[in-house]
Each structure stands twice: as structure tokens, then as C-alpha cells.
Design a protein around this motif. Structure first.
Motif, PDB file in Angstrom:
ATOM      1  N   LEU A 131       0.803  -1.225   0.000  1.00  0.00           N
ATOM      2  CA  LEU A 131       0.000   0.000   0.000  1.00  0.00           C
ATOM      3  C   LEU A 131       0.836   1.276   0.000  1.00  0.00           C
ATOM      4  CD1 LEU A 131      -2.766   1.418   0.231  1.00  0.00           C
ATOM      5  CD2 LEU A 131      -2.505   1.249   2.729  1.00  0.00           C
ATOM      6  N   VAL A 132       1.672   1.425   1.013  1.00  0.00           N
ATOM      7  CA  VAL A 132       2.345   2.711   1.211  1.00  0.00           C
ATOM      8  C   VAL A 132       3.354   3.002   0.110  1.00  0.00           C
ATOM      9  CG1 VAL A 132       3.780   4.071   2.774  1.00  0.00           C
ATOM     10  CG2 VAL A 132       1.991   2.585   3.698  1.00  0.00           C
ATOM     11  N   TRP A 133       4.253   2.040  -0.156  1.00  0.00           N
ATOM     12  CA  TRP A 133       5.314   2.313  -1.127  1.00  0.00           C
ATOM     13  C   TRP A 133       4.774   2.600  -2.526  1.00  0.00           C
ATOM     14  CZ3 TRP A 133       9.705   4.324  -1.676  1.00  0.00           C
ATOM     15  CH2 TRP A 133      10.491   4.092  -2.803  1.00  0.00           C
ATOM     16  N   PRO A 134       3.858   1.795  -3.085  1.00  0.00           N
ATOM     17  CA  PRO A 134       3.324   2.135  -4.419  1.00  0.00           C
ATOM     18  C   PRO A 134       2.614   3.484  -4.443  1.00  0.00           C
ATOM     19  CG  PRO A 134       2.814  -0.144  -3.869  1.00  0.00           C
ATOM     20  CD  PRO A 134       3.333   0.487  -2.617  1.00  0.00           C
ATOM     21  N   ALA A 135       2.006   3.862  -3.317  1.00  0.00           N
ATOM     22  CA  ALA A 135       1.261   5.123  -3.278  1.00  0.00           C
ATOM     23  C   ALA A 135       2.184   6.329  -3.238  1.00  0.00           C
ATOM     24  CB  ALA A 135       0.315   5.139  -2.078  1.00  0.00           C
ATOM     25  N   VAL A 136       3.298   6.212  -2.517  1.00  0.00           N
ATOM     26  CA  VAL A 136       4.180   7.374  -2.360  1.00  0.00           C
ATOM     27  C   VAL A 136       5.284   7.423  -3.403  1.00  0.00           C
ATOM     28  CG1 VAL A 136       3.750   7.420   0.121  1.00  0.00           C
ATOM     29  CG2 VAL A 136       5.789   6.247  -0.736  1.00  0.00           C
ATOM     30  N   LEU A 137       5.502   6.338  -4.151  1.00  0.00           N
ATOM     31  CA  LEU A 137       6.596   6.314  -5.133  1.00  0.00           C
ATOM     32  C   LEU A 137       6.518   7.444  -6.157  1.00  0.00           C
ATOM     33  CD1 LEU A 137       9.114   5.015  -6.278  1.00  0.00           C
ATOM     34  CD2 LEU A 137       7.661   3.411  -7.534  1.00  0.00           C
ATOM     35  N   PRO A 138       5.349   7.736  -6.742  1.00  0.00           N
ATOM     36  CA  PRO A 138       5.301   8.885  -7.671  1.00  0.00           C
ATOM     37  C   PRO A 138       5.734  10.185  -7.009  1.00  0.00           C
ATOM     38  CG  PRO A 138       3.331   7.542  -7.897  1.00  0.00           C
ATOM     39  CD  PRO A 138       4.047   7.037  -6.686  1.00  0.00           C
ATOM     40  N   GLN A 197      18.048  13.701 -14.406  1.00  0.00           N
ATOM     41  CA  GLN A 197      16.620  13.767 -14.728  1.00  0.00           C
ATOM     42  C   GLN A 197      16.224  12.625 -15.658  1.00  0.00           C
ATOM     43  OE1 GLN A 197      14.309  15.602 -13.524  1.00  0.00           O
ATOM     44  NE2 GLN A 197      14.947  17.691 -13.081  1.00  0.00           N
ATOM     45  N   TRP A 198      17.106  12.302 -16.607  1.00  0.00           N
ATOM     46  CA  TRP A 198      16.820  11.193 -17.529  1.00  0.00           C
ATOM     47  C   TRP A 198      16.770   9.877 -16.764  1.00  0.00           C
ATOM     48  CZ3 TRP A 198      19.609   6.804 -18.808  1.00  0.00           C
ATOM     49  CH2 TRP A 198      19.097   6.065 -19.877  1.00  0.00           C
ATOM     50  N   VAL A 199      17.705   9.683 -15.826  1.00  0.00           N
ATOM     51  CA  VAL A 199      17.720   8.456 -15.022  1.00  0.00           C
ATOM     52  C   VAL A 199      16.443   8.350 -14.192  1.00  0.00           C
ATOM     53  CG1 VAL A 199      18.873   7.263 -13.126  1.00  0.00           C
ATOM     54  CG2 VAL A 199      20.236   8.317 -14.939  1.00  0.00           C
ATOM     55  N   ILE A 200      16.046   9.446 -13.562  1.00  0.00           N
ATOM     56  CA  ILE A 200      14.824   9.425 -12.746  1.00  0.00           C
ATOM     57  C   ILE A 200      13.601   9.143 -13.624  1.00  0.00           C
ATOM     58  CG2 ILE A 200      13.310  10.800 -11.277  1.00  0.00           C
ATOM     59  CD1 ILE A 200      15.771  12.302 -10.292  1.00  0.00           C
ATOM     60  N   SER A 201      13.568   9.744 -14.812  1.00  0.00           N
ATOM     61  CA  SER A 201      12.445   9.505 -15.725  1.00  0.00           C
ATOM     62  C   SER A 201      12.400   8.050 -16.173  1.00  0.00           C
ATOM     63  CB  SER A 201      12.560  10.422 -16.942  1.00  0.00           C
ATOM     64  OG  SER A 201      12.446  11.772 -16.569  1.00  0.00           O
ATOM     65  N   ALA A 202      13.583   7.444 -16.385  1.00  0.00           N
ATOM     66  CA  ALA A 202      13.629   6.035 -16.772  1.00  0.00           C
ATOM     67  C   ALA A 202      13.115   5.148 -15.638  1.00  0.00           C
ATOM     68  CB  ALA A 202      15.057   5.647 -17.143  1.00  0.00           C
ATOM     69  N   ILE A 203      13.519   5.469 -14.408  1.00  0.00           N
ATOM     70  CA  ILE A 203      13.026   4.727 -13.241  1.00  0.00           C
ATOM     71  C   ILE A 203      11.515   4.896 -13.114  1.00  0.00           C
ATOM     72  CG2 ILE A 203      13.091   4.586 -10.722  1.00  0.00           C
ATOM     73  CD1 ILE A 203      16.029   5.455 -10.880  1.00  0.00           C
ATOM     74  N   THR A 205       9.350   5.579 -15.522  1.00  0.00           N
ATOM     75  CA  THR A 205       8.680   4.849 -16.593  1.00  0.00           C
ATOM     76  C   THR A 205       8.591   3.361 -16.285  1.00  0.00           C
ATOM     77  OG1 THR A 205       9.443   6.445 -18.244  1.00  0.00           O
ATOM     78  CG2 THR A 205       8.743   4.297 -19.056  1.00  0.00           C
ATOM     79  N   PHE A 206       9.686   2.800 -15.742  1.00  0.00           N
ATOM     80  CA  PHE A 206       9.696   1.373 -15.420  1.00  0.00           C
ATOM     81  C   PHE A 206       8.827   1.063 -14.204  1.00  0.00           C
ATOM     82  CE2 PHE A 206      11.507  -2.164 -12.981  1.00  0.00           C
ATOM     83  CZ  PHE A 206      11.404  -3.179 -13.915  1.00  0.00           C
ATOM     84  N   SER A 207       8.990   1.858 -13.148  1.00  0.00           N
ATOM     85  CA  SER A 207       8.286   1.573 -11.892  1.00  0.00           C
ATOM     86  C   SER A 207       6.790   1.819 -11.986  1.00  0.00           C
ATOM     87  CB  SER A 207       8.874   2.424 -10.759  1.00  0.00           C
ATOM     88  OG  SER A 207      10.248   2.188 -10.604  1.00  0.00           O
ATOM     89  N   LEU A 208       6.393   2.801 -12.802  1.00  0.00           N
ATOM     90  CA  LEU A 208       4.980   3.163 -12.907  1.00  0.00           C
ATOM     91  C   LEU A 208       4.387   2.738 -14.248  1.00  0.00           C
ATOM     92  CD1 LEU A 208       5.198   6.760 -11.373  1.00  0.00           C
ATOM     93  CD2 LEU A 208       4.839   4.579 -10.197  1.00  0.00           C
ATOM     94  N   ARG A 209       4.938   1.673 -14.813  1.00  0.00           N
ATOM     95  CA  ARG A 209       4.465   1.213 -16.129  1.00  0.00           C
ATOM     96  C   ARG A 209       3.026   0.730 -16.075  1.00  0.00           C
ATOM     97  NH1 ARG A 209       7.852  -2.203 -13.774  1.00  0.00           N
ATOM     98  NH2 ARG A 209       7.375  -4.428 -13.582  1.00  0.00           N
ATOM     99  N   TYR A 210       2.544   0.371 -14.861  1.00  0.00           N
ATOM    100  CA  TYR A 210       1.153  -0.073 -14.723  1.00  0.00           C
ATOM    101  C   TYR A 210       0.171   1.038 -15.064  1.00  0.00           C
ATOM    102  CZ  TYR A 210       1.476   2.400 -10.268  1.00  0.00           C
ATOM    103  OH  TYR A 210       1.669   3.345  -9.297  1.00  0.00           O
ATOM    104  N   ARG A 211       0.637   2.313 -14.964  1.00  0.00           N
ATOM    105  CA  ARG A 211      -0.257   3.424 -15.290  1.00  0.00           C
ATOM    106  C   ARG A 211      -0.700   3.367 -16.736  1.00  0.00           C
ATOM    107  NH1 ARG A 211       2.251   8.912 -12.547  1.00  0.00           N
ATOM    108  NH2 ARG A 211       1.396   8.588 -10.447  1.00  0.00           N
ATOM    109  N   GLY A 212       0.231   3.021 -17.615  1.00  0.00           N
ATOM    110  CA  GLY A 212      -0.112   2.925 -19.029  1.00  0.00           C
ATOM    111  C   GLY A 212      -1.140   1.851 -19.277  1.00  0.00           C
ATOM    112  N   MET A 213      -0.976   0.698 -18.590  1.00  0.00           N
ATOM    113  CA  MET A 213      -1.940  -0.385 -18.752  1.00  0.00           C
ATOM    114  C   MET A 213      -3.302   0.020 -18.211  1.00  0.00           C
ATOM    115  SD  MET A 213       0.301  -3.798 -17.899  1.00  0.00           S
ATOM    116  CE  MET A 213       1.070  -3.174 -16.402  1.00  0.00           C
ATOM    117  N   SER A 214      -3.304   0.790 -17.094  1.00  0.00           N
ATOM    118  CA  SER A 214      -4.574   1.226 -16.519  1.00  0.00           C
ATOM    119  C   SER A 214      -5.289   2.185 -17.454  1.00  0.00           C
ATOM    120  CB  SER A 214      -4.319   1.913 -15.169  1.00  0.00           C
ATOM    121  OG  SER A 214      -3.741   1.014 -14.256  1.00  0.00           O
TER     122      SER A 214
END
Length: 218
Positions: A131-138, A197-203, A205-214
Motif C-alpha cells: 500500500l504505502v510504497w506504491p502510493a508514495v513512489l510517484p 533527470q533522464w535516469v529518474i524519468s527512466a526509473i 517509466t519502469f516503476s509506474l508502467r502499470y499506469r499505461g496499462m490502466s
């Protein structure tokens, strides 16, 4: 323009000069990491206790209003070591933003979702992982992107006072109207910010890839 390009390439290909860039990079990332850890602890305490939030929020707001130059003056007066001064400046100039951004992310967790997860009686680490980690990661990634630019500017100001190395120190040496040198050293910071910034954006994109599927499923 050609002079700036050649000076930039000279910095990137000369180890002694590039080492100054790496020194500034290490100071920036070290200060940000320290501020993030302390900010995360404070955000967790404020998120779990309204009393702690009422006590700490005004203090953090007060710290946020102090200019970076004032922290530089305080650090010079209070500390003798250069690295201690720079870490102190980086910590207190970026800490409030980390704490508030992480607190907002924690408070934005859906109450219904939290109650649903609690109904399964998870262990503490399961609660954090599910719960907590996926919610606060963005919010975590956004806080790093937002603080990175500010930190790169602050570290240069900190290096201008008493430092014997780093991009800020090298900029101080370009006082004899060497515009090409000043621009070349400034570009090193810009390149550093762009790469991180590019590294953070890559992380992100990978970590929040479920957003695209949603989004595709709606």
C-alpha cells in the motif's frame, strides 16, 4: 560558441578537470540523499501523528523561508570543515521540500483502499510494500526531480565560499572575464541535471508502467 564547445570538451576529457565535476556531483547527490532520508522520517512522523504535524510543519515552513545564502553564512560561522559546511547547506535547503512532498504523497493514499488492505490483516512490511510504497513512489520521484535543479544551484553557491574544488570553485577562478570558461563549467552542471533527470524519468517509466496499462483499460 566554438570556444565554449572546446572548453566543455576539455573539461570532459581531462581527468583533473572532470574530477572537479565529479566532486560537485558527489556533494549534490550526498546532500540530496541526506535530506531525503531525514525528510522521509519527518514525513512519516507527521503522517502518523497530528500532534507531530502541528509541531513540525511550522518549523519546516520557517526553514523553507530562509534563503540559501543565509545558510551559507551560518555554515561558515558554525563549521570549519568544507564538506561539513556544504552538506549542512544542502541538507537544510532541500529538507523542507522533501518532507512536505512526501507528506502530501502519504496523505493522498485512498482511505477506502487503505481500509481494504487492512481488512486482510497484513503484516507491517506487507502494508508498506503493498500500500504505502506504491502510493508514495510517484511523489518520491517527483520530489527528486523538483529538488535536483535547486540543489545544483545551491551547491555552487556553497562551493564559492571556502571550497578548494568543485564546479563552484572553478567558476570563481574564471574572474578575469573568461566567458568561455565560465559557460563551459556552467554547462557541466546543466549536463549533470539532464543526465540525472533522464535516469529518474527512466526509473519512473519502469516503476509506474502499470499506469499505461490502466489508462489503456479505461
Amino acid at each position: 560558441m566554438p570556444d565554449i564547445l572546446w572548453r566543455t570538451l576539455e573539461i570532459l576529457t581531462t581527468w583533473e578537470m572532470f574530477g572537479q565535476v565529479l566532486t560537485t556531483v558527489a556533494r549534490t547527490l550526498g546532500g540530496l540523499a541526506g535530506a531525503f532520508v531525514v525528510g522521509a522520517i519527518l514525513a512519516a512522523l507527521m503522517g502518523r501523528s497530528a500532534l507531530v504535524a502541528r509541531l513540525l510543519s511550522p518549523m519546516l515552513t520557517f526553514l523553507q523561508g530562509i534563503p540559501a545564502l543565509s545558510w551559507v553564512v551560518f555554515a561558515v560561522i558554525w563549521f570549519r570543515g568544507v564538506e561539513t559546511r556544504i552538506f549542512f547547506i544542502m541538507l537544510f535547503t532541500t529538507l523542507p521540500a522533501f518532507a512536505f512532498q512526501l507528506l502530501d504523497s502519504y496523505r493522498s493514499i485512498s482511505k477506502d483502499l487503505a481500509e481494504m488492505v487492512v481488512s486482510f490483516r497484513p503484516r507491517r512490511w506487507q502494508m508498506l510494500r503493498v500500500l504505502v510504497w506504491p502510493a508514495v513512489l510517484p511523489g518520491v520521484l517527483t520530489s527528486w526531480k523538483a529538488n535536483l535543479g535547486n540543489a545544483s544551484r545551491v551547491v555552487v553557491v556553497a562551493e564559492l565560499v571556502g571550497a578548494t574544488g568543485g564546479v563552484g570553485y572553478e567558476l570563481l577562478q574564471q574572474q578575469l572575464f573568461d566567458m568561455a570558461g565560465a559557460m563551459a563549467w556552467t554547462l557541466q552542471l546543466v549536463l549533470f541535471v539532464l543526465v540525472v533527470q533522464w535516469v529518474i524519468s527512466a526509473i519512473e517509466t519502469f516503476s509506474l508502467r502499470y499506469r499505461g496499462m490502466s489508462e489503456r483499460s479505461l
